[in-house]
Scaffold this active site. Sequence first.
Site, PDB file in Angstrom:
ATOM      1  N   GLU A  79      -7.864   5.342  -0.089  1.00 44.00           N
ATOM      2  CA  GLU A  79      -7.330   4.034   0.295  1.00 44.00           C
ATOM      3  C   GLU A  79      -8.208   3.490   1.414  1.00 44.00           C
ATOM      4  OE1 GLU A  79      -4.623   1.373   2.825  1.00 44.00           O
ATOM      5  OE2 GLU A  79      -5.458   3.310   3.356  1.00 44.00           O
ATOM      6  N   ASP A 130      -4.818   8.021   3.225  1.00 41.66           N
ATOM      7  CA  ASP A 130      -4.726   6.817   4.043  1.00 41.66           C
ATOM      8  C   ASP A 130      -5.974   6.677   4.918  1.00 41.66           C
ATOM      9  OD1 ASP A 130      -2.789   4.653   4.826  1.00 41.66           O
ATOM     10  OD2 ASP A 130      -3.121   5.535   6.807  1.00 41.66           O
TER      11      ASP A 130
END
Length: 655
Positions: free
Chosen positions: A406, A377
């Site tokens: 990401e 993330d």
Amino acid sequence: MLSPYPSTLDPRFAPSAFVGEAVPFQVTAFREGHDLIGVNVRLTSPAGVESLHRLSPLRNGLDHWRASVVLLEQGRWTFRFEAFADEFATWQHAADLKIAAGVDSALMREMGALLFARAATEKDRGAAQVRALKAAAGSLRDASLSDDVALEIVRDPAIAVYFRDRPVQSLVTLGPDLPLLVERERAGVGSWYEFFPRSEGAVRRKDGSIKSGTFRTAAKRLPGVAGMGFDVIYIVPIHPIGEINRKGRNNTLKAQPEDPGSPYAIGSPLGGHDAIHPDLGTPADFRFFVRAARAEGLEVAIDLALQAAPDHPWVTEHPEWFTTLPDGTIAFAENPPKKYQDIYPLNFDNDPTGSYAEMLRVVQHWVSQGVKIFRVDNPHTKPLQFWEWLIGTVNAADPDVIFLSEAFTRPAVMRALAMVGFQQSYSYFTWRNTKAELEEFLASVSHETSDYMRPNLFVNTHDILTEYLQYGGWPAYKIRAAIAATSAPSWGVYAGYELVENIARPGSEENIDNEKYEYKLRDWEGAEARGESLAPYLRRLNEIRTAHPALRQLRNWSAHWSDDDAILVYSKHLDAALSPDGRSDTIIVVANVDPHSVRQTTIHLDTRIWGVEPGTPFEVEDLITGAVWTWNQDAFVRLDAFAEPVHILHVKERR
């Protein structure tokens, strides 16, 4: 020799490929004058085995040479380009012109005889080849044979093959040894499905509250996911969720007692990044889930979100790992206009030694639990040096571990993350919707950055519901899935895509009643039985991907043309010599990217890409509908967005 490929933007980092990938090796090579040259690439496998591959010139007048090679061994390879004066090719070219014109025929014939005789003395040629070369040399010297017969020897394809496979070389120039990292196939190929384990098997109690699903109940959803042809099951963070500043439904600042909170607000007095939320079960339950996934042919990917809720143990034990503001408070996360009051971002600058070691410990813990894939993330908010060290350290111990970046941020940062080690990357695909946007984007990820950055084309995420999907309905969902599944070897969907969940929270690109802040109860089987699910379509897309090796390659995407600015046309071709089954494979995709219309137009194909000369008819089969047509380089198409907006066509082999 100049501009060797594969390469990266920074020579400190090695280019990469994956097992089974057809890698194009290319270099610019030339010499003075008009004599012809040849170019080889010498590959050395991780096991130390060398192989030599002849490059072919690209007929673009730019001295570019290329050969594609399928790499089947995982590990660190080296490659080296070798250029040389090609004495046979130089003689053949001159002899063909001069003997045909009756100019210096005797001289050309004698030069050829000397070359053939010299080649026949080389020890690594077979006996049959040696006899053929000696016979050809004798014929060229036989004055009783006409020049027409001599020309047949000059043009003899069998002799040309002898010298292509084993050229007579001089003036050999060697390039440097260059690195190439070949990673396991899943690093480049996969169909991903994202879900929240707490929603799978969740049930509503009589009082209206919801009881969380567990790893045991979530495991019951795995056969359905595998049945759609997915091979990676990605689950959002599974750790205890903070109580302080917990978010409520639809990202409200005040949570109700029954609100589960965002799983990205990691950590509470119950534990941190190495702990499991008690509602989901125990470590043994998690390992059961991993084993159940494996039994269905699925790999488990977990979220690696390096951030903390205000009540994470790190906050009290290591306050130096966070940013303290002048008023004494710890800075929470922001991505303007979004604010995440329930999350503290980590600051790696204050104590890199301690913080780095702890992050490595966390990753190693989950690897020990059977996890080999991490969806990371927001990695662009952490130092590149940290990621280079972490991924390098983890992969040195276990090269099968894969990290997916990401990072929806500036192109230079996304590319840098890929170069320092991320095996896959999210991309701008989600926001590329028009024909022109998609052509530019797909050409870029397939060719411009493919030596080091592998895109994973997610069509949506729990954070992203684009306007295209919000207002395009079922046609938009089919179009986006078809393009993602056929244009790159890795793609993904977030649960609910098959149910066309397209209602957004007003003013945002997120689903209303976002699963990040609440449980979602879905009737997967009932929706499919009622014909209210795209699961059959997703299943068919993954079946096509499995059956066609051309779709499991990244660098073979080619754009074609249409007379309509909403009809996207591209192909994916794999030569027989590069295909795992020894058969060539060609897929043509024709997509109506306007989900609100019926379009008809003429498309124009460069059929030479798959070995069909322009004007020659060939058969195509629509792998969605089963229809078969005879096409040539120009074809009429009609695509109804409300029926079948995309043709996925297999070019049938000619007999």
